[in-house]
Design a protein around this motif. Structure first.
Motif, PDB file in Angstrom:
ATOM      1  N   PRO A 491      36.092 -97.578  33.158  1.00 20.33           N
ATOM      2  CA  PRO A 491      35.751 -97.708  31.730  1.00 20.33           C
ATOM      3  C   PRO A 491      35.211 -99.083  31.367  1.00 20.33           C
ATOM      4  CG  PRO A 491      38.108 -97.939  32.009  1.00 20.33           C
ATOM      5  CD  PRO A 491      37.554 -97.646  33.375  1.00 20.33           C
ATOM      6  N   TYR A 492      34.280 -99.593  32.169  1.00 23.48           N
ATOM      7  CA  TYR A 492      33.643-100.872  31.879  1.00 23.48           C
ATOM      8  C   TYR A 492      32.137-100.709  32.030  1.00 23.48           C
ATOM      9  CZ  TYR A 492      38.234-101.916  33.934  1.00 23.48           C
ATOM     10  OH  TYR A 492      39.556-101.890  34.279  1.00 23.48           O
ATOM     11  N   ASP A 493      31.369-101.335  31.152  1.00 19.18           N
ATOM     12  CA  ASP A 493      29.932-101.410  31.358  1.00 19.18           C
ATOM     13  C   ASP A 493      29.665-102.345  32.535  1.00 19.18           C
ATOM     14  OD1 ASP A 493      29.784 -99.840  29.128  1.00 19.18           O
ATOM     15  OD2 ASP A 493      29.111-101.437  27.784  1.00 19.18           O
ATOM     16  N   GLU A 494      28.710-101.983  33.368  1.00 17.54           N
ATOM     17  CA  GLU A 494      28.428-102.766  34.565  1.00 17.54           C
ATOM     18  C   GLU A 494      26.923-102.978  34.718  1.00 17.54           C
ATOM     19  OE1 GLU A 494      30.591-104.178  36.370  1.00 17.54           O
ATOM     20  OE2 GLU A 494      32.448-103.006  36.408  1.00 17.54           O
ATOM     21  N   THR A 495      26.554-103.933  35.550  1.00 17.61           N
ATOM     22  CA  THR A 495      25.193-104.064  36.056  1.00 17.61           C
ATOM     23  C   THR A 495      25.265-103.882  37.562  1.00 17.61           C
ATOM     24  OG1 THR A 495      24.508-105.568  34.296  1.00 17.61           O
ATOM     25  CG2 THR A 495      23.192-105.559  36.314  1.00 17.61           C
ATOM     26  N   ILE A 496      24.530-102.892  38.065  1.00 14.84           N
ATOM     27  CA  ILE A 496      24.636-102.551  39.482  1.00 14.84           C
ATOM     28  C   ILE A 496      23.326-102.841  40.196  1.00 14.84           C
ATOM     29  CG2 ILE A 496      26.358-100.760  39.083  1.00 14.84           C
ATOM     30  CD1 ILE A 496      24.030 -98.722  39.494  1.00 14.84           C
ATOM     31  N   THR A 497      23.429-103.020  41.499  1.00 16.26           N
ATOM     32  CA  THR A 497      22.261-103.163  42.363  1.00 16.26           C
ATOM     33  C   THR A 497      22.358-102.138  43.477  1.00 16.26           C
ATOM     34  OG1 THR A 497      22.063-105.529  41.908  1.00 16.26           O
ATOM     35  CG2 THR A 497      20.975-104.692  43.892  1.00 16.26           C
ATOM     36  N   VAL A 498      21.276-101.373  43.655  1.00 14.62           N
ATOM     37  CA  VAL A 498      21.210-100.371  44.710  1.00 14.62           C
ATOM     38  C   VAL A 498      20.137-100.785  45.703  1.00 14.62           C
ATOM     39  CG1 VAL A 498      20.701 -97.966  45.277  1.00 14.62           C
ATOM     40  CG2 VAL A 498      22.032 -98.515  43.231  1.00 14.62           C
ATOM     41  N   ALA A 499      20.514-100.841  46.965  1.00 15.75           N
ATOM     42  CA  ALA A 499      19.570-101.134  48.041  1.00 15.75           C
ATOM     43  C   ALA A 499      19.168 -99.828  48.708  1.00 15.75           C
ATOM     44  CB  ALA A 499      20.197-102.075  49.057  1.00 15.75           C
ATOM     45  N   PHE A 500      17.857 -99.635  48.880  1.00 16.88           N
ATOM     46  CA  PHE A 500      17.334 -98.422  49.509  1.00 16.88           C
ATOM     47  C   PHE A 500      16.489 -98.830  50.705  1.00 16.88           C
ATOM     48  CE2 PHE A 500      14.103 -95.158  50.101  1.00 16.88           C
ATOM     49  CZ  PHE A 500      14.854 -93.990  50.078  1.00 16.88           C
ATOM     50  N   SER A 501      16.753 -98.196  51.841  1.00 21.84           N
ATOM     51  CA  SER A 501      15.985 -98.532  53.040  1.00 21.84           C
ATOM     52  C   SER A 501      15.659 -97.271  53.820  1.00 21.84           C
ATOM     53  CB  SER A 501      16.752 -99.520  53.930  1.00 21.84           C
ATOM     54  OG  SER A 501      17.958 -98.944  54.391  1.00 21.84           O
ATOM     55  N   LEU A 502      14.621 -97.397  54.663  1.00 22.68           N
ATOM     56  CA  LEU A 502      14.183 -96.306  55.529  1.00 22.68           C
ATOM     57  C   LEU A 502      14.063 -96.861  56.936  1.00 22.68           C
ATOM     58  CD1 LEU A 502      13.040 -93.312  55.490  1.00 22.68           C
ATOM     59  CD2 LEU A 502      10.771 -94.383  55.479  1.00 22.68           C
ATOM     60  N   GLN A 503      14.740 -96.227  57.895  1.00 23.00           N
ATOM     61  CA  GLN A 503      14.678 -96.714  59.265  1.00 23.00           C
ATOM     62  C   GLN A 503      14.600 -95.544  60.233  1.00 23.00           C
ATOM     63  OE1 GLN A 503      18.407 -98.959  59.276  1.00 23.00           O
ATOM     64  NE2 GLN A 503      19.328 -97.440  60.613  1.00 23.00           N
ATOM     65  N   ASN A 504      14.009 -95.827  61.413  1.00 25.54           N
ATOM     66  CA  ASN A 504      13.878 -94.768  62.412  1.00 25.54           C
ATOM     67  C   ASN A 504      15.102 -94.744  63.315  1.00 25.54           C
ATOM     68  OD1 ASN A 504      13.561 -96.912  64.157  1.00 25.54           O
ATOM     69  ND2 ASN A 504      11.398 -96.498  64.623  1.00 25.54           N
ATOM     70  N   ILE A 505      15.048 -93.913  64.351  1.00 22.24           N
ATOM     71  CA  ILE A 505      16.235 -93.709  65.182  1.00 22.24           C
ATOM     72  C   ILE A 505      16.579 -94.934  66.014  1.00 22.24           C
ATOM     73  CG2 ILE A 505      15.977 -91.206  65.279  1.00 22.24           C
ATOM     74  CD1 ILE A 505      14.658 -91.508  67.993  1.00 22.24           C
ATOM     75  N   THR A 506      15.649 -95.867  66.160  1.00 21.30           N
ATOM     76  CA  THR A 506      15.949 -97.096  66.901  1.00 21.30           C
ATOM     77  C   THR A 506      16.459 -98.200  65.987  1.00 21.30           C
ATOM     78  OG1 THR A 506      13.704 -97.992  66.695  1.00 21.30           O
ATOM     79  CG2 THR A 506      14.151 -96.513  68.564  1.00 21.30           C
ATOM     80  N   GLY A 507      16.506 -97.934  64.680  1.00 17.40           N
ATOM     81  CA  GLY A 507      16.990 -98.927  63.735  1.00 17.40           C
ATOM     82  C   GLY A 507      15.911 -99.799  63.139  1.00 17.40           C
ATOM     83  N   THR A 508      14.649 -99.543  63.492  1.00 16.24           N
ATOM     84  CA  THR A 508      13.553-100.313  62.902  1.00 16.24           C
ATOM     85  C   THR A 508      13.412 -99.956  61.429  1.00 16.24           C
ATOM     86  OG1 THR A 508      12.393-100.350  65.015  1.00 16.24           O
ATOM     87  CG2 THR A 508      11.102-100.850  63.037  1.00 16.24           C
ATOM     88  N   ILE A 509      13.388-100.969  60.579  1.00 21.21           N
ATOM     89  CA  ILE A 509      13.317-100.751  59.135  1.00 21.21           C
ATOM     90  C   ILE A 509      11.859-100.730  58.696  1.00 21.21           C
ATOM     91  CG2 ILE A 509      13.917-101.694  56.874  1.00 21.21           C
ATOM     92  CD1 ILE A 509      16.412-102.892  58.162  1.00 21.21           C
ATOM     93  N   PHE A 510      11.469 -99.654  58.011  1.00 18.19           N
ATOM     94  CA  PHE A 510      10.102 -99.498  57.528  1.00 18.19           C
ATOM     95  C   PHE A 510       9.994 -99.708  56.022  1.00 18.19           C
ATOM     96  CE2 PHE A 510      10.093 -97.437  61.578  1.00 18.19           C
ATOM     97  CZ  PHE A 510       8.816 -97.632  62.086  1.00 18.19           C
ATOM     98  N   LEU A 511      11.114 -99.680  55.332  1.00 19.50           N
ATOM     99  CA  LEU A 511      11.108 -99.871  53.887  1.00 19.50           C
ATOM    100  C   LEU A 511      12.452-100.436  53.476  1.00 19.50           C
ATOM    101  CD1 LEU A 511       9.837 -99.376  51.020  1.00 19.50           C
ATOM    102  CD2 LEU A 511      10.947 -97.122  51.079  1.00 19.50           C
ATOM    103  N   SER A 512      12.445-101.436  52.604  1.00 24.81           N
ATOM    104  CA  SER A 512      13.682-101.996  52.065  1.00 24.81           C
ATOM    105  C   SER A 512      13.392-102.524  50.671  1.00 24.81           C
ATOM    106  CB  SER A 512      14.215-103.120  52.959  1.00 24.81           C
ATOM    107  OG  SER A 512      15.407-103.658  52.425  1.00 24.81           O
ATOM    108  N   VAL A 513      14.076-101.964  49.679  1.00 18.92           N
ATOM    109  CA  VAL A 513      13.818-102.347  48.298  1.00 18.92           C
ATOM    110  C   VAL A 513      15.107-102.218  47.495  1.00 18.92           C
ATOM    111  CG1 VAL A 513      13.113-100.004  47.656  1.00 18.92           C
ATOM    112  CG2 VAL A 513      12.305-101.955  46.308  1.00 18.92           C
TER     113      VAL A 513
END
Length: 628
Positions: A491-513
């Motif tokens: 029951p509190y107003d908050e400011t949140i941050t969401v991290a979104f990423s896309l990676q392949n099966i080897t763990g290489t990251i192609f997108l991070s925002v």
């Protein structure tokens, strides 16, 4: 009367478990319950009952919480109930189970030789030393108890090791001499008290066949020894039961109980560390509850609960009462050291005639809080929840009642055919937090659950919504929009941050925002992240969404969620690595379908424009025969 806890046989519990479905929460309705809030304190692998909980918060380290309950897990080994101990080091989020030493089949301890333990009460002193009181007795074949013995135990290592002390021995024949029942513990934690650190116990003593009297004992050496029991109550012909002690400013000790013969709440006090007590006075007249509440068969009572403001000394007493034709929670207060008391005030603010019962109150400087079982949400006046209210002006005005339990409990569930749910619940209170513990049946068993108020800050990801999980590279198409659903669970107003990423099966990251959002209290927000696939290699990818914990959050179990994405070469609808007649047929058989139509196949909409048309057909045709 002697109120020993009932026993339960292993065969009976198994038989009941077979006819009451797991998760049954409404009469006649069986459904699986999913724990979406509240923390489960007990985790008994034998699925035996636990009830009648008590709880305390360490004043030195408020993240350390201790609880106790009647714990029947030894029934699975052919024994009886014992005294469960549960501890949390993370503000009540996770718990570790154990039993007090001396249980049947365990190592030898001062409590060994008794078959049964019950009536738990738990408390910390100012230095974080932990105390546990209760009774142990011998169960006879008839179910009755003999040798009702009061004990106190203390631990300096958060319950890893215990020192147990017998306070008052019972007799060896049922009521032939003495049966001691329903003790409760209080510790003088008043900083300027001359009796700081003293441990107090009050209980009911049954002598021969006489009515119960209120007895008292104290320890001034940290619980190693206790004084000989003395009698506080002064009406030998009346039955006394349900005593609770509490300490106020200057070390004044108060003890309240119910005179069940005259139906009065009584109180007495000691100004000299328990050496002597004032003559008891009647605080309020009780309209007792019926033998069982409507639509129920469990035993209940109007035994009082007591709290004292540790700074200004206001004395509060709460109880459940039937004066309105149903069970309500009432509270009275004294501002003159229990010389006089105000008229009773009803705490439950519902407009129903449903029942509220088993209150528990606690006080810290400037605040008094109460919890209780409450049936207002069930039109049938049967299933129970836990409700909470508090006052920050010495009980003159109370906050709107708040539901703490996220799932209602069916008292008919689990082990006792609805005839026993314990005799009380518990609550601990600090200047910033109240923590309630109660019996809960959401898992098809009598378990102990807990919740704090206000709840700890908590944000979580509840879903990743994707219109499709197959996309194509090397062609012009509309991007894939991934919607991340984030819930603010507090029951509190908050400011949140969401991290979104896309990676392949080897763990290489192609997108991070990252994205930020300001969800209001108890609200859900949707954040959309765009994924372009034209330049991605063919293969399998994992989308990872993570909401960063907000300040004060300790439970991060639902802060991360993943979803899979397949990137195919253009035209390879079925993902077999070749564009052939199968893919052409897939587009043709769904030709003309639009997003939302029953015949719409997202993978056949190659450019993701929401319609399967000539453009998609031409993509398959232009790449026909291609492999990759």
């Amino acid at each position: 009367m002697i109120d020993v806890i009932p026993r339960i046989s292993r065969s009976l519990n198994y038989r009941i478990a077979s006819v009451i479905p797991s998760g049954r929460n409404e009469r006649g309705i069986a459904r699986k319950q999913v724990i979406t809030a509240n923390a489960q304190v007990t985790s008994d692998p034998t699925n035996q009952p636990q009830n009648e909980p008590t709880v305390a918060i360490d004043p030195v380290d408020n993240s350390r919480v201790a609880a106790g309950a009647n714990d029947y897990r030894l029934v699975a080994q052919g024994h009886d109930a014992w005294l469960g101990f549960y501890t949390s080091k993370d503000n009540g989020t996770t718990w570790i189970d154990s039993l007090l030493p001396g249980y049947p089949g365990g190592t030898i301890a001062p409590l060994s030789g008794y078959t049964t333990g019950s009536d738990p009460a738990i408390a910390f002193d100012l230095n974080g030393r932990l105390y546990y009181s209760g009774i142990v007795f011998v169960r006879q074949s008839s179910g009755a108890g003999i040798d009702g013995t009061v004990f106190a135990a203390h631990s300096t290592d958060n319950g890893t090791n215990w020192v147990e002390t017998i306070v008052a021995l019972g007799s060896n024949t049922r009521r032939g001499s003495v049966f001691n029942d329903k003790p409760y513990i209080a510790i003088d934690t008043i900083a300027n008290s001359a009796f700081k650190g003293r441990i107090y116990l009050s209980w009911t003593g049954f002598v021969n066949t006489n009515p119960g009297v209120i007895l008292f004992s104290e320890s001034s050496d940290g619980g190693s020894t206790f004084s000989s029991p003395t009698t506080i109550s002064n009406i030998p012909a009346d039955e006394m039961q349900g005593s609770v002690p509490s300490v106020g400013p200057n070390g004044i000790l108060y003890v309240t109980w119910e005179d069940t013969t005259s139906n009065h709440i009584m109180i007495s006090k000691s100004t000299n560390g328990g050496t002597g007590f004032s003559a008891p006075i009647a605080v309020a007249t009780v309209i007792p509850l019926p033998a069982t509440l409507p639509n129920s068969s469990f035993r209940e009572s109007s035994f009082p609960t007591l709290a004292v403001d540790p700074v200004n000394g206001t004395v509060f007493i709460g109880w459940d009462d039937y004066r309105n034709g149903n069970s309500d929670i009432f509270l009275t207060r004294s501002t003159d050291r229990a010389a006089t008391f105000s008229g009773p005030v009803k705490l439950n603010d519902d407009t129903t005639t449903n029942d509220q019962f088993f209150p528990w109150i606690q006080s810290v400087s400037g605040k008094i809080a109460a919890v209780w079982y409450d049936r207002r949400l069930d039109p049938g006046n049967h299933n129970m929840d836990i409700f909470y209210s508090e006052s920050i002006n010495q009980g003159l005005a109370w906050s709107p009642n708040v539901r703490l339990s996220s799932v209602s409990s069916n008292p008919d569930c689990c082990g006792f055919l609805g005839q026993f749910i314990g005799d009380y619940i518990g609550m601990a209170l600090t200047s910033s937090t109240a923590r309630a513990v109660w019996l809960d049946t959401r898992n098809g068993n009598q378990d102990i659950f807990t919740e704090r108020y206000p709840p700890l800050p908590k944000v979580s990801i509840t879903g990743i919504a994707l219109p499709r999980n197959i996309m194509y590279n090397q062609i012009s198409s509309k991007p894939l929009n991934a919607t991340i659903i984030v819930k603010n669970d507090a029951p509190y107003d908050e400011t949140i941050t969401v991290a979104f990423s896309l990676q392949n099966i080897t763990g290489t990251i192609f997108l991070s925002v990252n994205q930020t959002a300001p969800p209001l209290s108890s609200a859900t927000v949707n954040l959309t992240f765009t994924v372009q696939t034209q330049n991605l290699p063919r293969g399998s990818y994992t989308m990872i969404a993570h909401v960063f914990p907000v300040k004060g959050q300790t439970d991060i179990s639902n802060n991360t969620m993943t979803s899979l994405l397949q990137v195919h070469i253009p035209g390879d609808i079925n993902g077999d690595g070749v564009v052939n007649i199968i893919d052409l047929v897939a587009v043709g058989s769904h030709f003309g379908a639009r997003r939302g139509d029953p015949n719409y196949l997202p993978a056949a909409d190659l450019n993701n424009d929401g319609v399967i048309d000539i453009i998609d057909l031409s993509i398959v045709g232009s790449t026909f025969g291609r492999t990759g």
